[in-house]
Design a protein around this motif. Structure first.
Motif, PDB file in Angstrom:
ATOM      1  N   SER A  48      15.290  67.282 -23.669  1.00 28.73           N
ATOM      2  CA  SER A  48      14.376  68.191 -23.000  1.00 28.73           C
ATOM      3  C   SER A  48      14.656  69.649 -23.355  1.00 28.73           C
ATOM      4  CB  SER A  48      14.466  68.002 -21.479  1.00 28.73           C
ATOM      5  OG  SER A  48      15.748  68.371 -21.023  1.00 28.73           O
ATOM      6  N   GLN A  49      15.699  69.911 -24.104  1.00 29.00           N
ATOM      7  CA  GLN A  49      16.058  71.272 -24.420  1.00 29.00           C
ATOM      8  C   GLN A  49      15.312  71.786 -25.635  1.00 29.00           C
ATOM      9  OE1 GLN A  49      20.311  70.424 -24.639  1.00 29.00           O
ATOM     10  NE2 GLN A  49      20.573  72.158 -23.281  1.00 29.00           N
ATOM     11  N   ALA A  50      14.961  73.040 -25.560  1.00 33.39           N
ATOM     12  CA  ALA A  50      14.396  73.704 -26.722  1.00 33.39           C
ATOM     13  C   ALA A  50      15.544  73.979 -27.689  1.00 33.39           C
ATOM     14  CB  ALA A  50      13.730  75.003 -26.299  1.00 33.39           C
ATOM     15  N   PRO A  51      15.302  73.945 -28.992  1.00 33.37           N
ATOM     16  CA  PRO A  51      16.384  74.145 -29.963  1.00 33.37           C
ATOM     17  C   PRO A  51      17.223  75.387 -29.725  1.00 33.37           C
ATOM     18  CG  PRO A  51      14.422  73.392 -31.078  1.00 33.37           C
ATOM     19  CD  PRO A  51      14.045  73.637 -29.641  1.00 33.37           C
ATOM     20  N   ALA A  52      16.620  76.483 -29.313  1.00 32.91           N
ATOM     21  CA  ALA A  52      17.382  77.711 -29.106  1.00 32.91           C
ATOM     22  C   ALA A  52      18.371  77.586 -27.945  1.00 32.91           C
ATOM     23  CB  ALA A  52      16.440  78.881 -28.867  1.00 32.91           C
ATOM     24  N   GLU A  53      18.156  76.632 -27.064  1.00 34.02           N
ATOM     25  CA  GLU A  53      19.028  76.455 -25.904  1.00 34.02           C
ATOM     26  C   GLU A  53      20.227  75.573 -26.203  1.00 34.02           C
ATOM     27  OE1 GLU A  53      16.427  74.834 -22.986  1.00 34.02           O
ATOM     28  OE2 GLU A  53      15.308  76.686 -22.744  1.00 34.02           O
ATOM     29  N   ILE A  54      20.258  74.927 -27.336  1.00 30.17           N
ATOM     30  CA  ILE A  54      21.359  74.019 -27.676  1.00 30.17           C
ATOM     31  C   ILE A  54      22.558  74.846 -28.129  1.00 30.17           C
ATOM     32  CG2 ILE A  54      22.098  72.211 -29.275  1.00 30.17           C
ATOM     33  CD1 ILE A  54      19.184  71.184 -29.147  1.00 30.17           C
ATOM     34  N   THR A  55      23.703  74.546 -27.534  1.00 27.55           N
ATOM     35  CA  THR A  55      24.929  75.282 -27.823  1.00 27.55           C
ATOM     36  C   THR A  55      26.038  74.318 -28.227  1.00 27.55           C
ATOM     37  OG1 THR A  55      25.819  75.128 -25.578  1.00 27.55           O
ATOM     38  CG2 THR A  55      24.289  76.965 -26.032  1.00 27.55           C
ATOM     39  N   GLY A  92      19.237  73.571 -48.479  1.00 32.43           N
ATOM     40  CA  GLY A  92      18.461  74.697 -47.986  1.00 32.43           C
ATOM     41  C   GLY A  92      18.490  74.879 -46.482  1.00 32.43           C
ATOM     42  N   VAL A  93      19.193  74.024 -45.757  1.00 33.78           N
ATOM     43  CA  VAL A  93      19.302  74.132 -44.297  1.00 33.78           C
ATOM     44  C   VAL A  93      20.649  74.751 -43.954  1.00 33.78           C
ATOM     45  CG1 VAL A  93      19.423  72.852 -42.114  1.00 33.78           C
ATOM     46  CG2 VAL A  93      17.854  72.109 -43.923  1.00 33.78           C
ATOM     47  N   THR A  94      20.622  75.838 -43.201  1.00 37.40           N
ATOM     48  CA  THR A  94      21.850  76.435 -42.682  1.00 37.40           C
ATOM     49  C   THR A  94      22.079  75.829 -41.313  1.00 37.40           C
ATOM     50  OG1 THR A  94      21.441  78.493 -43.876  1.00 37.40           O
ATOM     51  CG2 THR A  94      23.026  78.577 -42.048  1.00 37.40           C
ATOM     52  N   TYR A  95      23.185  75.128 -41.161  1.00 33.29           N
ATOM     53  CA  TYR A  95      23.441  74.382 -39.931  1.00 33.29           C
ATOM     54  C   TYR A  95      23.963  75.289 -38.825  1.00 33.29           C
ATOM     55  CZ  TYR A  95      22.087  70.034 -41.927  1.00 33.29           C
ATOM     56  OH  TYR A  95      21.327  69.037 -42.463  1.00 33.29           O
ATOM     57  N   ASP A  96      23.210  75.269 -37.726  1.00 30.08           N
ATOM     58  CA  ASP A  96      23.626  75.876 -36.479  1.00 30.08           C
ATOM     59  C   ASP A  96      23.718  74.734 -35.472  1.00 30.08           C
ATOM     60  OD1 ASP A  96      20.943  75.270 -36.040  1.00 30.08           O
ATOM     61  OD2 ASP A  96      20.330  77.339 -35.672  1.00 30.08           O
ATOM     62  N   TYR A  97      24.002  75.026 -34.213  1.00 36.00           N
ATOM     63  CA  TYR A  97      24.157  73.951 -33.232  1.00 36.00           C
ATOM     64  C   TYR A  97      22.903  73.093 -33.095  1.00 36.00           C
ATOM     65  CZ  TYR A  97      28.453  76.419 -32.069  1.00 36.00           C
ATOM     66  OH  TYR A  97      29.669  77.032 -32.140  1.00 36.00           O
ATOM     67  N   PRO A  98      21.718  73.692 -33.005  1.00 38.28           N
ATOM     68  CA  PRO A  98      20.523  72.839 -32.912  1.00 38.28           C
ATOM     69  C   PRO A  98      20.337  71.946 -34.140  1.00 38.28           C
ATOM     70  CG  PRO A  98      19.996  75.067 -32.181  1.00 38.28           C
ATOM     71  CD  PRO A  98      21.371  75.114 -32.781  1.00 38.28           C
ATOM     72  N   ALA A  99      20.605  72.470 -35.328  1.00 40.34           N
ATOM     73  CA  ALA A  99      20.431  71.672 -36.547  1.00 40.34           C
ATOM     74  C   ALA A  99      21.465  70.553 -36.630  1.00 40.34           C
ATOM     75  CB  ALA A  99      20.505  72.566 -37.783  1.00 40.34           C
ATOM     76  N   ILE A 100      22.676  70.821 -36.193  1.00 42.73           N
ATOM     77  CA  ILE A 100      23.716  69.782 -36.195  1.00 42.73           C
ATOM     78  C   ILE A 100      23.327  68.661 -35.230  1.00 42.73           C
ATOM     79  CG2 ILE A 100      26.119  69.264 -35.590  1.00 42.73           C
ATOM     80  CD1 ILE A 100      26.780  72.171 -36.568  1.00 42.73           C
ATOM     81  N   LEU A 101      22.859  69.032 -34.051  1.00 43.74           N
ATOM     82  CA  LEU A 101      22.461  68.008 -33.078  1.00 43.74           C
ATOM     83  C   LEU A 101      21.221  67.253 -33.555  1.00 43.74           C
ATOM     84  CD1 LEU A 101      23.312  66.732 -30.432  1.00 43.74           C
ATOM     85  CD2 LEU A 101      21.867  68.382 -29.243  1.00 43.74           C
ATOM     86  N   ALA A 102      20.290  67.959 -34.193  1.00 45.50           N
ATOM     87  CA  ALA A 102      19.095  67.294 -34.734  1.00 45.50           C
ATOM     88  C   ALA A 102      19.488  66.303 -35.829  1.00 45.50           C
ATOM     89  CB  ALA A 102      18.113  68.330 -35.277  1.00 45.50           C
TER      90      ALA A 102
END
Length: 178
Positions: A48-55, A92-102
């Motif tokens: 239910s979290q928006a990607p920007a909210e994932i930490t 081409g993807v820089t992994y941040d917390y949302p990308a890692i969880l995705a």
């Protein structure tokens, strides 16, 4: 009077000017509200979290949720499906917390037994602070785990045999595919 409540009466004037107390029709005064007991709230579902909210805390929660299964894999050969850390650039993807969880969720959707671990929690990983996705299927050898990767259509750099351990080091606990 009702239990725990208050009954009100209405004064009415009868014939001859006398007042009498009559209960009102369909009137009820509720008892004072009581506070509900304190309860424990279930963890929030990450979907239910928006990607920007994932930490990082969301990744830590996922790894904690998967820790019992991961501990049963210690000493066993399993397929390692992914290994990502903050700032890693792949395809081409820089992994941040949302990308890692995705990345984890996409693999988990495809392989429901997949679990997430943090490489810092195990001594077989040469790099620390990576979020590693493992298929929780145990194989008798590194070659058998790598054959599973082949059967699933993974590229050699995307899946290989790994053996979790809390003692020793990386040597002998990983076998890349060719």
């Amino acid at each position: 009077m009702a239990a725990g409540g208050v009954t009100a009466f209405v004064l009415t004037r009868g014939t001859g000017g006398t007042e009498t107390a009559q209960p009102p029709l369909d009137t009820h005064v509720a008892a004072p509200a009581q506070r509900p007991p304190t309860t424990t709230v279930a963890p929030v579902t990450l979907t239910s979290q928006a990607p920007a909210e994932i930490t990082e805390n969301d990744l830590l929660r996922q790894a904690a949720q998967d820790s019992a299964t991961a501990e049963r894999l210690v000493g066993q050969w399993v397929p390692q499906l992914s290994s990502k850390n903050l700032g890693l650039v792949v395809g081409g993807v820089t992994y941040d917390y949302p990308a890692i969880l995705a990345d984890f969720r996409a693999l988990h959707d495809r392989f429901p037994d997949a679990v997430m671990v943090n490489s810092s929690d195990y001594s077989n990983f040469s790099r620390k602070d990576f979020w590693v996705t493992l298929e929780a299927s145990v194989f008798s050898s590194a070659d058998a785990a790598n054959a599973w990767c082949d059967e699933q259509g993974f590229a050699a750099q995307d899946c290989h045999a790994s053996r979790l351990t809390h003692s020793g080091g990386p040597a002998g606990n990983s076998k890349p595919r060719r």
